[in-house]
Motif scaffolding. Sequence first.
Motif, PDB file in Angstrom:
ATOM      1  N   GLN A   1       0.268  -1.001 -17.059  1.00  0.00           N
ATOM      2  CA  GLN A   1      -0.285   0.336 -16.690  1.00  0.00           C
ATOM      3  C   GLN A   1       0.724   1.461 -16.370  1.00  0.00           C
ATOM      4  O   GLN A   1       1.637   0.991 -15.466  1.00  0.00           O
ATOM      5  CB  GLN A   1      -1.755   0.240 -15.910  1.00  0.00           C
ATOM      6  N   LEU A   2       0.573   2.625 -16.775  1.00  0.00           N
ATOM      7  CA  LEU A   2       1.469   3.569 -16.417  1.00  0.00           C
ATOM      8  C   LEU A   2       0.632   4.872 -15.925  1.00  0.00           C
ATOM      9  O   LEU A   2      -0.302   5.139 -16.700  1.00  0.00           O
ATOM     10  CB  LEU A   2       2.366   4.069 -17.530  1.00  0.00           C
ATOM     11  N   PHE A   3       0.878   5.265 -14.738  1.00  0.00           N
ATOM     12  CA  PHE A   3       0.044   6.521 -14.249  1.00  0.00           C
ATOM     13  C   PHE A   3       0.835   7.216 -13.112  1.00  0.00           C
ATOM     14  O   PHE A   3       1.777   6.607 -12.442  1.00  0.00           O
ATOM     15  CB  PHE A   3      -1.241   5.745 -13.664  1.00  0.00           C
ATOM     16  N   HIS A   4       0.298   8.452 -12.986  1.00  0.00           N
ATOM     17  CA  HIS A   4       0.743   9.215 -11.990  1.00  0.00           C
ATOM     18  C   HIS A   4      -0.069   9.153 -10.772  1.00  0.00           C
ATOM     19  O   HIS A   4      -1.154   8.718 -10.580  1.00  0.00           O
ATOM     20  CB  HIS A   4       0.728  10.813 -12.230  1.00  0.00           C
ATOM     21  N   ALA A   5       0.702   9.216  -9.535  1.00  0.00           N
ATOM     22  CA  ALA A   5      -0.142   9.191  -8.358  1.00  0.00           C
ATOM     23  C   ALA A   5       0.260  10.467  -7.493  1.00  0.00           C
ATOM     24  O   ALA A   5       1.558  10.816  -7.531  1.00  0.00           O
ATOM     25  CB  ALA A   5       0.072   8.019  -7.349  1.00  0.00           C
ATOM     26  N   GLY A   6      -0.579  11.293  -6.967  1.00  0.00           N
ATOM     27  CA  GLY A   6      -0.227  12.546  -6.030  1.00  0.00           C
ATOM     28  C   GLY A   6      -0.719  12.647  -4.748  1.00  0.00           C
ATOM     29  O   GLY A   6      -1.260  11.298  -4.188  1.00  0.00           O
ATOM     30  N   LYS A   7      -0.917  13.558  -3.886  1.00  0.00           N
ATOM     31  CA  LYS A   7      -1.312  13.780  -2.794  1.00  0.00           C
ATOM     32  C   LYS A   7      -2.745  13.348  -2.607  1.00  0.00           C
ATOM     33  O   LYS A   7      -3.485  13.510  -3.173  1.00  0.00           O
ATOM     34  CB  LYS A   7      -1.241  15.407  -2.327  1.00  0.00           C
ATOM     35  N   GLY A   8      -2.910  12.381  -1.538  1.00  0.00           N
ATOM     36  CA  GLY A   8      -4.135  11.651  -1.337  1.00  0.00           C
ATOM     37  C   GLY A   8      -4.520  10.584  -2.201  1.00  0.00           C
ATOM     38  O   GLY A   8      -5.486   9.984  -1.819  1.00  0.00           O
ATOM     39  N   ASP A   9      -3.462  10.028  -3.102  1.00  0.00           N
ATOM     40  CA  ASP A   9      -3.728   8.933  -3.749  1.00  0.00           C
ATOM     41  C   ASP A   9      -3.165   7.702  -2.873  1.00  0.00           C
ATOM     42  O   ASP A   9      -2.334   7.955  -2.421  1.00  0.00           O
ATOM     43  CB  ASP A   9      -2.947   8.842  -5.157  1.00  0.00           C
ATOM     44  N   LEU A  10      -3.951   6.431  -3.003  1.00  0.00           N
ATOM     45  CA  LEU A  10      -3.192   5.258  -2.475  1.00  0.00           C
ATOM     46  C   LEU A  10      -3.314   4.230  -3.479  1.00  0.00           C
ATOM     47  O   LEU A  10      -4.051   4.182  -4.437  1.00  0.00           O
ATOM     48  CB  LEU A  10      -4.289   4.739  -1.451  1.00  0.00           C
TER      49      LEU A  10
ATOM     50  N   LEU B   1       0.796  -1.236  -0.325  1.00  0.00           N
ATOM     51  CA  LEU B   1      -0.071   0.028  -0.161  1.00  0.00           C
ATOM     52  C   LEU B   1       1.085   1.233   0.046  1.00  0.00           C
ATOM     53  O   LEU B   1       1.478   1.423   0.803  1.00  0.00           O
ATOM     54  CB  LEU B   1      -0.825  -0.019   1.349  1.00  0.00           C
ATOM     55  N   TYR B   2       0.839   2.017  -0.903  1.00  0.00           N
ATOM     56  CA  TYR B   2       1.776   3.112  -1.307  1.00  0.00           C
ATOM     57  C   TYR B   2       0.893   4.320  -1.121  1.00  0.00           C
ATOM     58  O   TYR B   2       0.058   4.690  -2.120  1.00  0.00           O
ATOM     59  CB  TYR B   2       2.329   2.869  -2.683  1.00  0.00           C
ATOM     60  N   TYR B   3       1.008   5.314  -0.266  1.00  0.00           N
ATOM     61  CA  TYR B   3       0.226   6.388   0.237  1.00  0.00           C
ATOM     62  C   TYR B   3       0.969   7.622  -0.077  1.00  0.00           C
ATOM     63  O   TYR B   3       2.274   7.831   0.682  1.00  0.00           O
ATOM     64  CB  TYR B   3      -0.486   6.342   1.602  1.00  0.00           C
ATOM     65  N   LEU B   4       0.732   8.502  -0.830  1.00  0.00           N
ATOM     66  CA  LEU B   4       1.295   9.873  -1.343  1.00  0.00           C
ATOM     67  C   LEU B   4       1.018  10.878  -0.036  1.00  0.00           C
ATOM     68  O   LEU B   4      -0.267  11.273  -0.218  1.00  0.00           O
ATOM     69  CB  LEU B   4       1.089  10.116  -2.498  1.00  0.00           C
ATOM     70  N   LEU B   5       1.643  11.209   0.459  1.00  0.00           N
ATOM     71  CA  LEU B   5       1.682  12.410   1.331  1.00  0.00           C
ATOM     72  C   LEU B   5       1.781  13.735   0.827  1.00  0.00           C
ATOM     73  O   LEU B   5       1.028  14.942   1.301  1.00  0.00           O
ATOM     74  CB  LEU B   5       2.665  12.375   3.008  1.00  0.00           C
TER      75      LEU B   5
END
Length: 282
Positions: free
Chosen positions: A55-64, A40-44
């Motif tokens: 799949q290729l995607f961005h994750a930012g603040k608030g994304d898990l 589980l990778y959570y972006l602070l």
Amino acid sequence: MDDLTIESYDLQNNIFRIRYVNEKSYTEMRSTHFHDGFELYYLLRGEKLFFVNDQLFHAGKGDLVIIHPYDAHKTSSVKDVEAERIVVHFKEEFIERQIGMENFNLAYLKELPYKIHLTVQEQMQVERILNEILKECEMKGEQHGLYIKSSLSMLLIAIHRHGLNENVAQEEIISLVDRNMLNIASYINTNYSTKLSLNSIANEFYISPSYLSRAFKNVTGFNISRYIQLVRIREAQKLLKETNFRIIDVAGLVGFTQIAHFNKVFKKITNLSPLKYRKNGK
């Protein structure tokens, strides 16, 4: 000020692990990898680029970001963007040993997209739980193992409720990605048991081998031969844990024509021979 800050803790021989990471400069995983547990990778804060399976995607603040067992994945920084996150890795047996969680089914995690975006209220709840786990790992108070299991249970229930509320962010492939390369990654995931090579895949997609080699690496961060090996070994691990097939048969089922080559690649990726891996997993 340091460009990279890491706090890492583990329990029960890495059945559970949590890491706090704050990076202020560009970083990239040196190699592709996968786990036999959930991550589980959570972006602070900040942003990261993920490649998971095809799949290729961005994750930012608030994304898990939810990495499933045996998902081939790699992360890299977004240029000039800092990233602060908390990463939890756990195997199913860790949570199954928690009192009251014996019948808790983790299958729902596999039904969610790789990335979900939490509401502000959910973010506050998740961050509180994760910070409490980090603090407990550091302080090691009385019954800290039980406390951490209970906290992880709360986190999983919160994720489950999020899914039930259907506030799930759809995956968005970034616009600059060469869709053809992602189709090739999907093709490898489907056809790993067949005879695959740079030339055969290039012929299948009517492109030159040199272009395929260069473009696949640029788009996904993976060397194509390495990616084929990784997918095959991932599938071999599943068969070794879940079936009683002979090792030579497992090798053939995942696309290896020579058992010696299979053994060599398997040990290179997992640091264990197929036989030792099977014994450890049963």
